[in-house]
Design an enzyme around this catalytic site. Structure first.
Site, PDB file in Angstrom:
ATOM      1  N   ASN A   1       0.882  -1.172   0.000  1.00 11.36           N
ATOM      2  CA  ASN A   1       0.000   0.000   0.000  1.00 11.36           C
ATOM      3  C   ASN A   1       0.921   1.223   0.000  1.00 11.36           C
ATOM      4  OD1 ASN A   1      -2.563   1.164   2.365  1.00 11.36           O
ATOM      5  ND2 ASN A   1      -2.332   1.607   0.200  1.00 11.36           N
TER       6      ASN A   1
ATOM      7  N   ASN B   1      -5.872  10.911  -0.487  1.00 11.21           N
ATOM      8  CA  ASN B   1      -6.005   9.806  -1.429  1.00 11.21           C
ATOM      9  C   ASN B   1      -5.576  10.218  -2.833  1.00 11.21           C
ATOM     10  OD1 ASN B   1      -7.097   7.884   0.395  1.00 11.21           O
ATOM     11  ND2 ASN B   1      -9.125   8.809   0.197  1.00 11.21           N
TER      12      ASN B   1
ATOM     13  N   CYS C   1      -5.195   5.922   7.997  1.00 10.54           N
ATOM     14  CA  CYS C   1      -4.542   4.932   7.139  1.00 10.54           C
ATOM     15  C   CYS C   1      -3.551   4.154   7.990  1.00 10.54           C
ATOM     16  CB  CYS C   1      -3.836   5.606   5.968  1.00 10.54           C
ATOM     17  SG  CYS C   1      -2.888   4.444   4.963  1.00 10.54           S
ATOM     18  N   GLY C   2      -3.845   2.893   8.243  1.00 10.77           N
ATOM     19  CA  GLY C   2      -2.996   2.089   9.112  1.00 10.77           C
ATOM     20  C   GLY C   2      -1.643   1.782   8.515  1.00 10.77           C
TER      21      GLY C   2
ATOM     22  N   ASN D   1     -15.059   1.756   2.228  1.00 14.53           N
ATOM     23  CA  ASN D   1     -14.081   0.728   1.894  1.00 14.53           C
ATOM     24  C   ASN D   1     -14.771  -0.631   1.968  1.00 14.53           C
ATOM     25  OD1 ASN D   1     -11.546   2.520   2.034  1.00 14.53           O
ATOM     26  ND2 ASN D   1     -12.518   2.870   4.014  1.00 14.53           N
TER      27      ASN D   1
ATOM     28  N   GLU E   1     -10.685   0.070  -1.980  1.00 13.36           N
ATOM     29  CA  GLU E   1     -10.532   1.196  -1.065  1.00 13.36           C
ATOM     30  C   GLU E   1     -11.192   2.459  -1.606  1.00 13.36           C
ATOM     31  OE1 GLU E   1      -6.961   3.465   1.426  1.00 13.36           O
ATOM     32  OE2 GLU E   1      -6.475   1.854   0.005  1.00 13.36           O
ATOM     33  N   ARG E   2     -11.928   3.123  -0.740  1.00 11.75           N
ATOM     34  CA  ARG E   2     -12.550   4.395  -1.097  1.00 11.75           C
ATOM     35  C   ARG E   2     -11.478   5.408  -1.492  1.00 11.75           C
ATOM     36  NH1 ARG E   2     -16.040   7.839   3.297  1.00 11.75           N
ATOM     37  NH2 ARG E   2     -14.019   7.816   4.349  1.00 11.75           N
TER      38      ARG E   2
ATOM     39  N   CYS F   1      -4.937  -2.581   2.681  1.00 15.96           N
ATOM     40  CA  CYS F   1      -5.489  -1.429   3.394  1.00 15.96           C
ATOM     41  C   CYS F   1      -5.401  -1.758   4.878  1.00 15.96           C
ATOM     42  CB  CYS F   1      -6.931  -1.165   2.974  1.00 15.96           C
ATOM     43  SG  CYS F   1      -7.751   0.135   3.943  1.00 15.96           S
TER      44      CYS F   1
END
Length: 332
Positions: free
Chosen positions: A13, A73, A82-83, A209, A227-228, A236
Site C-alpha cells: 500500500n 487519497n 490509514c494504518g 471501503n 478502497e474508497r 489497506c
C-alpha cells in the site's frame, strides 16, 4: 521551491510521504489535493509508478505527540485514517526524533506507535494502534435495511442476495463480508466496491471501503479490499484491522481477543491483535513493514503541473529486501 518526498509502503500500500516542516509555510489544501492527484496517477502518468496517496506530516501541538499525519487519497480526497501509512510515518518520525515508542496525531485520535523487531533483514516493522471503533450507522454514513442503526453479519438485499455484511468504522468506514475463495477472487468485490463509491448510491453516499475476507485457518485470514478514493489496493491497514475485529467477533471457533492474527493480502502480510477494554471498547494493533523505497526531489511548481522531468531520486534498496520477504512467505 524544491520538494523532497519519500516513496514508502506498508504491505504494498504505497504513498509519497511529504514532510511539511521542510517549507517556510505549509502547502494549502488545494495544493496538497492537486499534488496528490498528479503524482499518484498510475500507468506512467504519475511520478514514477504512482501511489495510493500522499502522507502529509506536520508538527503537532498536542502534548507527548511527535507529529501529525494527514492522508490525501489518489483522487484528492482526504481519508480520516490509514494504518499502513501510519506505520511508515511512525518510522519517519521515530528516526527523526530518535524515539521508538510515542504517539502520532491523526484526524480523530492520537495513536500509539512502536518500533518492533524487523520482519526480515532490511524489512523494518512497526506496531500501530487502530482506533476508535464504532458500529453506528450515522457515524458510518450508512443508510441500509430501513435505516438500521447497525449492520453486523446481515444481508443487505440491495447489495447482494447471498452475502452477509458487517459495517464498522475504525474510524474510516468499512463494509466487510466473509466469503469463500471463489468469491474472494471473483468480480463481485469490484462490482460492489465501484457501486458503493460512485457518489450516487443511497447506501453509502460518501463512499465506503469494501473488503472480502477468507478464513484460511486458526488465527489466519486473507483480506482483499476495494478502497474508497483508490480502488483495488495491495493492502489497506484499517481494512485488515476492521476485518480482524469482525473475525474475532464472528469466528471465535478460530480466533479470540488478544491473539496474534496472521493477515495475508495481495501485497504481503501483516499481524493484528484485537483488544477489548473494560468498557467494552475495541482497539487493534496493526503490525507490519514500514518500507522506504526511494527519496525523490523535484521543484514544487513542476510537481503541481505534472512535470517530472527535473526529478532526482535515490533508491534505498529496501524494496528488494521486501520482495525477497514476500517471496519467502509464498514458500512457507
Amino acid at each position: 521551491m524544491a520538494v523532497k518526498m519519500i516513496k514508502v509502503h506498508g504491505s504494498g500500500n504505497d504513498f509519497y510521504l511529504l514532510d511539511q516542516t521542510q517549507f517556510q509555510a505549509p502547502l494549502s489544501d488545494a495544493d496538497l489535493k492537486q499534488l496528490a492527484i498528479n503524482i499518484c496517477k498510475r500507468d506512467g502518468a504519475g511520478l514514477y509508478d504512482g501511489a495510493d496517496g500522499v502522507l502529509v506530516v506536520d508538527k503537532s501541538e498536542h502534548p507527548q505527540v511527535l507529529g501529525r499525519m494527514r492522508v490525501i487519497n489518489a483522487d484528492g480526497t482526504e481519508a480520516s485514517m490509514c494504518g499502513n501509512g501510519l506505520r511508515t510515518v511512525a518510522r519517519y518520525l521515530g528516526t527523526q526524533n530518535s524515539q521508538e515508542d510515542f504517539r502520532v496525531q491523526t484526524m480523530y485520535a492520537d495513536l500509539k506507535v512502536q518500533a518492533v523487531a524487523d520482519f526480515a533483514a532490511h524489512v523494518p516493522a512497526y506496531s500501530v494502534e487502530i482506533s476508535p471503533v464504532t458500529f453506528d450507522a450515522q457515524t458510518l454514513g450508512m443508510h441500509a435495511n430501513n435505516d438500521a442503526t447497525t449492520i453486523i453479519n446481515e444481508k443487505i438485499p440491495a447489495l447482494s442476495a447471498d452475502l452477509k455484511f458487517s459495517a464498522v468504522a475504525v474510524p474510516n468506514p468499512h463494509l466487510i463480508a466473509f466469503v469463500d475463495h471463489d468469491t474472494l477472487v471473483g468480480p463481485e468485490l469490484g462490482r460492489i466496491g465501484e457501486w458503493m463509491n460512485d457518489g450516487k448510491n443511497q447506501i453509502f453516499p460518501d463512499g465506503v471501503n469494501v473488503s472480502f475476507v477468507e478464513v484460511l485457518g486458526p488465527n489466519s485470514i486473507f483480506v482483499r479490499t476495494f478502497e474508497r478514493g483508490v480502488g483495488f489496493t495491495n493492502a489497506c491497514g484499517t481494512a485488515m484491522s476492521a476485518s480482524s475485529l469482525m473475525y474475532v467477533l464472528l469466528h471465535q471457533e478460530s480466533t479470540d481477543f488478544n491473539q496474534e492474527i496472521h493477515v495475508t493480502n495481495p501485497g504481503g502480510m501483516v499481524k493484528t491483535v484485537v483488544h477489548q477494554g473494560a468498557d467494552e471498547e475495541y482497539w487493534m494493533e496493526l503490525i507490519g513493514n514500514a518500507t522506504f523505497v526511494r527519496i525523490v526531489t523535484l521543484p514544487l511548481e513542476d510537481a503541481l503541473q505534472g512535470d517530472y522531468s527535473p526529478v532526482t531520486a535515490t533508491e534505498t534498496g529496501e524494496q528488494v529486501a521486501y520482495e525477497d520477504f514476500v517471496a519467502n512467505l509464498a514458500k512457507a
